[in-house]
Design an enzyme around this catalytic site. Structure first.
Site, PDB file in Angstrom:
ATOM      1  N   GLY A   1       0.815  -1.211   0.000  1.00 27.97           N
ATOM      2  CA  GLY A   1       0.000   0.000   0.000  1.00 27.97           C
ATOM      3  C   GLY A   1       0.839   1.245   0.000  1.00 27.97           C
ATOM      4  O   GLY A   1       2.046   1.217   0.283  1.00 27.97           O
ATOM      5  N   PRO A   2       0.222   2.378  -0.329  1.00 29.98           N
ATOM      6  CA  PRO A   2       0.949   3.658  -0.338  1.00 29.98           C
ATOM      7  C   PRO A   2       1.422   4.028   1.063  1.00 29.98           C
ATOM      8  O   PRO A   2       0.950   3.469   2.063  1.00 29.98           O
ATOM      9  CB  PRO A   2      -0.101   4.650  -0.866  1.00 29.98           C
ATOM     10  N   PRO A   3       2.323   4.983   1.162  1.00 25.69           N
ATOM     11  CA  PRO A   3       2.774   5.423   2.493  1.00 25.69           C
ATOM     12  C   PRO A   3       1.629   6.038   3.293  1.00 25.69           C
ATOM     13  O   PRO A   3       0.759   6.723   2.748  1.00 25.69           O
ATOM     14  CB  PRO A   3       3.856   6.471   2.171  1.00 25.69           C
TER      15      PRO A   3
ATOM     16  N   THR B   1      -0.782   4.486   4.956  1.00 23.25           N
ATOM     17  CA  THR B   1      -2.069   3.788   4.952  1.00 23.25           C
ATOM     18  C   THR B   1      -2.254   2.858   6.137  1.00 23.25           C
ATOM     19  O   THR B   1      -3.314   2.255   6.270  1.00 23.25           O
ATOM     20  CB  THR B   1      -2.226   2.989   3.650  1.00 23.25           C
TER      21      THR B   1
ATOM     22  N   LYS C   1       0.058   0.224   7.329  1.00 24.38           N
ATOM     23  CA  LYS C   1       0.593  -1.144   7.263  1.00 24.38           C
ATOM     24  C   LYS C   1       1.283  -1.508   8.569  1.00 24.38           C
ATOM     25  O   LYS C   1       1.062  -2.594   9.124  1.00 24.38           O
ATOM     26  CB  LYS C   1       1.572  -1.241   6.076  1.00 24.38           C
ATOM     27  N   THR C   2       2.128  -0.623   9.059  1.00 22.08           N
ATOM     28  CA  THR C   2       2.808  -0.895  10.323  1.00 22.08           C
ATOM     29  C   THR C   2       1.817  -0.922  11.480  1.00 22.08           C
ATOM     30  O   THR C   2       1.971  -1.705  12.427  1.00 22.08           O
ATOM     31  CB  THR C   2       3.894   0.160  10.569  1.00 22.08           C
TER      32      THR C   2
ATOM     33  N   HIS D   1      -6.905  35.029 -12.246  1.00 15.03           N
ATOM     34  CA  HIS D   1      -6.467  33.669 -12.589  1.00 15.03           C
ATOM     35  C   HIS D   1      -7.297  32.621 -11.849  1.00 15.03           C
ATOM     36  O   HIS D   1      -7.815  31.676 -12.462  1.00 15.03           O
ATOM     37  CB  HIS D   1      -4.980  33.515 -12.247  1.00 15.03           C
ATOM     38  N   GLU D   2      -7.443  32.786 -10.536  1.00 17.42           N
ATOM     39  CA  GLU D   2      -8.196  31.811  -9.745  1.00 17.42           C
ATOM     40  C   GLU D   2      -9.675  31.835 -10.103  1.00 17.42           C
ATOM     41  O   GLU D   2     -10.326  30.782 -10.159  1.00 17.42           O
ATOM     42  CB  GLU D   2      -8.001  32.075  -8.250  1.00 17.42           C
TER      43      GLU D   2
ATOM     44  N   HIS E   1     -10.376  29.694 -13.109  1.00 18.36           N
ATOM     45  CA  HIS E   1     -10.553  28.274 -12.765  1.00 18.36           C
ATOM     46  C   HIS E   1     -11.978  28.009 -12.266  1.00 18.36           C
ATOM     47  O   HIS E   1     -12.623  27.034 -12.666  1.00 18.36           O
ATOM     48  CB  HIS E   1      -9.561  27.876 -11.675  1.00 18.36           C
TER      49      HIS E   1
END
Length: 751
Positions: free
Chosen positions: A291-293, A295, A297-298, A513-514, A517
């Site tokens: 899995g990604p960091p 998530t 696991k440890t 600019h914002e 968007h």
């Protein structure tokens, strides 16, 4: 200037450790049958029952002694050594002091002594034997007379001392008799004491050397001691999780229900193997957590340690890698030897990619230290000798670099994916992290979970912590939704940098600019709803537009991706229309739009000219030895067509954005003016501007955002969009699509 486009996934959160109940089973002295508690079931305290006493299932030689009867022999040896050194030092000082307790004596040479003796200046004397064949004569003069010392200096002395050669004692006795001198003989010779004094410096050095070596050796005390001693290069550094250590249980893990089921089954097998063996089932050899960091696991491994009820050994993959060849393989052997002694047990190897990388990669060849360590690990896991009752758990976020022999069945039988959490997983993670946190009545964890798509468990833990810090900073007693909203913006968009000096002209450019968007995104039905826009610098961006996807997306349609490209280029189009110029603020927008268009053409088959084909190799981190060089898998003509298709998609999106902004230029001016005044606009204020309505009075001192109302508004908007728009002809898998921020220097990728 950037746009936040979070995506979705599944992920499990990390939680603070909580002290769990002791669950390690231990055999009672009367040999009764072992009793084990079920997974995640705490002892019943409501009925007043006392928890069962701790029991130990190891062999008698391994059983700990009763409390108060354990003896620290290392401490005793250090204490004895210290007192011995002090005693020898005191003896040495006493002897030296006694030898020089008559400072009035002047040491003279034998020649000076003979002259004084012949002249009759000596009246009495003492002959001292202070060692083996070592004699010293102490003489008294008839008065204070000038004498020459050993340094040939003249001093006035009343007593003298001279060292005599043993062979001349007979002649000296005759001279003393001729001169009628009264001689007293003193025997201070003690061969044992003299020898001890002579060797005292060497003895002290030996004791100091032994003390240092003992300390270095004691630091490498095997499991739990770190194995850092000078004689412990080949010892394993695995730590044995004891039953007295704080425990994490499966109740502290949320957002990874499938992974918990897989691991609970392994724990149940260790507790009741007959239940599975009667049906022919075998215990899995290994479980690999992918899995990604961030998530969890440890965290899952820590929960297994708290729930297993069997010995749990934990070690990092980097602990096997050393400068000396063969040390890693030796540590692997020692690790499995320890595991066999404690079988049945679980061994957890964190970041196994540090030692389990693909063999043959790099420049080390077959004699590389890492490869020797991996070979030993492969043999121990499933070699000629069977390790019955030893289960290997490992975690990595780089499964692509692991050796295929390590991943095959028989070694890692199960590969458990721990992905980013969905909205229900995020809500569960937030409940775990706010378990001991006072929350205000307006806090809606479900709304907060919907407003944080793409965040990992570690991100959510950080969000709750940031909210607590903000509440403490303002002096609040509870965490309210305002704290969570500010913490969410800080985690997802970066820290506000209000101290940055920006000119009015540059701030005006950023505002348009914002707003470009925002207006383009609000005008396209397939685009994500806009949650907030701000021109307050955050992170390395001068402005940020935040989007809040309402539903969990796992695939993306072609229309959605084209909408993303369009509103990503909306800021550039707004600058072109209003100021008739292009700034560097659109640099990151262009980069993200180009990357997304190239993935559409080369990876997802969304080009009409090129069709459903994949062009080029998968984009991933280069692994030296395997990915040292990339080969082009298509012709130059196809490469030219790919460039043309990518350019066509990006330019079409830019033209679409420009057409929308020219049509709604009045709304663009109103929104930019409001943004310059207020610096931040939320979804409700954006709706009012887009509908041509007036905004309520603005006060910077009473500025707050209600995320719950924002989520409800976005849900209604999404329901309306789904009712009117049900097309999804072409979809793209989430593989290779990452959430992030569109803006100069921001983190992540667009999508």
């Amino acid at each position: 200037m950037s746009d936040t486009t979070p995506t979705n996934g599944q992920q499990e959160g990390q939680t603070p450790s909580s002290v769990g109940e002791n669950a390690q089973p231990v055999a009672e002295k009367n040999g009764s049958e072992k009793k084990r508690r079920p997974v995640s079931v705490a002892p019943d305290k409501a009925n007043g029952q006392k928890p069962a006493p701790k029991r130990f299932s190891g062999p008698p030689s391994k059983r700990p002694s009763p409390q108060g009867e354990e003896m620290d022999f290392g401490h005793i040896m250090r204490t004895v050594l210290l007192w011995a050194v002090l005693l020898l030092g005191v003896i040495f000082l006493v002897v030296i002091f006694n030898r020089n307790n008559n400072p009035a004596e002047v040491e003279v040479s034998v020649t000076e002594y003979q002259q004084l003796l012949n002249a009759g200046d000596l009246t009495a004397g003492k002959l001292e034997q202070y060692g083996i064949n070592q004699y010293r004569f102490h003489g008294k003069l008839r008065g204070d007379l000038p004498v020459k010392t050993l340094e040939n200096k003249t001093e006035t002395a009343h007593d003298i001392v001279v060292n005599l050669i043993p062979e001349t004692l007979n002649d000296q006795n005759k001279l003393w008799q001729e001169k009628n001198l009264t001689i007293t003989k003193i025997d201070n010779s003690n061969s044992l004491l003299d020898s001890l004094i002579a060797f005292l410096p060497w003895i002290a050095l030996i004791f100091i050397w032994l003390f240092i070596m003992r300390r270095m050796q004691s630091q490498g005390g095997g499991m739990g001691g770190g194995a850092k001693g000078i004689f412990s290069f080949g010892r394993s550094r695995a730590k044995l999780i004891t039953e007295n250590a704080p425990k994490v249980t499966f109740n502290d893990v949320a957002g990874a229900d499938e992974a918990k089921v897989e691991l609970e089954e392994i724990i149940e097998f260790l507790r009741e193997p007959a239940k599975f063996q009667k049906l022919g089932g075998k215990i899995p050899r290994g479980v690999l957590l992918l899995g990604p960091p961030g998530t969890g696991k440890t965290l899952l491994a820590r929960a297994v340690a708290g729930e297993a009820g069997v010995p749990f050994l934990s070690i990092s993959g980097a602990d096997f890698v050393e400068m000396f060849v063969g040390v890693g393989a030796s540590r692997v052997r020692d690790l499995f030897d320890q595991a066999k002694k404690h079988a049945p047990c679980i061994v957890f190897i964190d970041e196994i990619d540090a030692v389990g990388r693909h063999r043959g990669a790099g420049l080390g060849g077959g004699h590389d230290e890492r490869e020797q360590t991996l070979n030993q690990l492969l043999v121990e896991m499933d070699g000629f000798d069977q390790n019955v009752g030893v289960i290997i758990m490992a975690a990595t976020n780089r499964p692509d670099v692991l050796d295929p022999a390590l991943l095959r069945p028989g070694r890692f039988d199960r590969q458990v994916v721990v992905d980013r959490p969905d909205v229900r997983g995020r809500e569960g993670i937030l409940k775990v992290h706010t378990r001991n946190t006072p929350l205000g009545p307006d806090v809606d964890l479900q709304a907060l979970a919907r407003g944080t798509p793409g965040l990992s468990g570690a991100d959510l833990a950080n969000l709750v912590n940031e909210a607590a810090l903000l509440a403490a900073r303002r002096g609040g007693e509870r965490l309210n939704m305002y704290d969570f909203e500010n913490a969410k913006d800080k985690v997802m968009m970066g820290v506000e940098r209000k101290s940055v000096l920006i000119s009015e002209e540059e701030k005006k450019t950023t505002s348009y600019h914002e707003c470009g968007h925002v207006i383009v995104a609000r005008s396209i039905k397939e685009a994500d709803p806009v949650h907030k826009v701000t021109i307050i610098p955050r992170g390395r961006a001068l402005g940020v537009t935040s989007y809040l996807p309402v539903d969990e997306k796992h695939t993306y349609s072609r229309e959605y991706l084209e909408a993303v490209i369009a509103y990503a280029l909306g800021g550039r189009s707004a600058e072109k229309i209003i100021f008739n110029q292009i700034t560097t603020g659109a640099g990151n927008d262009i980069e993200r739009a180009t990357d997304l268009a190239r993935k559409m053409v080369c990876d997802w088959g969304m080009s009409d000219k090129l069709g459903p084909l994949k062009y080029g190799q998968a984009e991933q981190e280069v692994f030296l030895g395997r990915d040292f060089g990339h080969q082009q898998t298509f012709s130059d003509t196809t490469a030219r067509i790919i460039d043309e298709e990518v350019r066509h998609i990006v330019e079409t999106g830019a033209a679409r954005a420009e057409a929308i902004l020219r049509e709604k230029v009045d709304a663009l001016h109103r929104m930019a003016a409001a943004l310059l005044e207020r610096e931040t606009l939320d979804a409700g204020e954006i709706d009012l501007i887009m509908n041509g309505q007036e905004l309520p009075a603005f006060s910077k001192d009473n500025r707050a955002f209600n995320l719950t109302k924002a989520v409800e508004t976005l849900k209604k908007a999404a329901e309306n969009n789904l009712a009117t728009n049900g097309h999804a002809e072409t979809s793209a898998s989430t593989e290779g699509v990452e959430e992030g921020v569109v803006g100069p220097g921001d983190k992540g990728d667009a999508l």
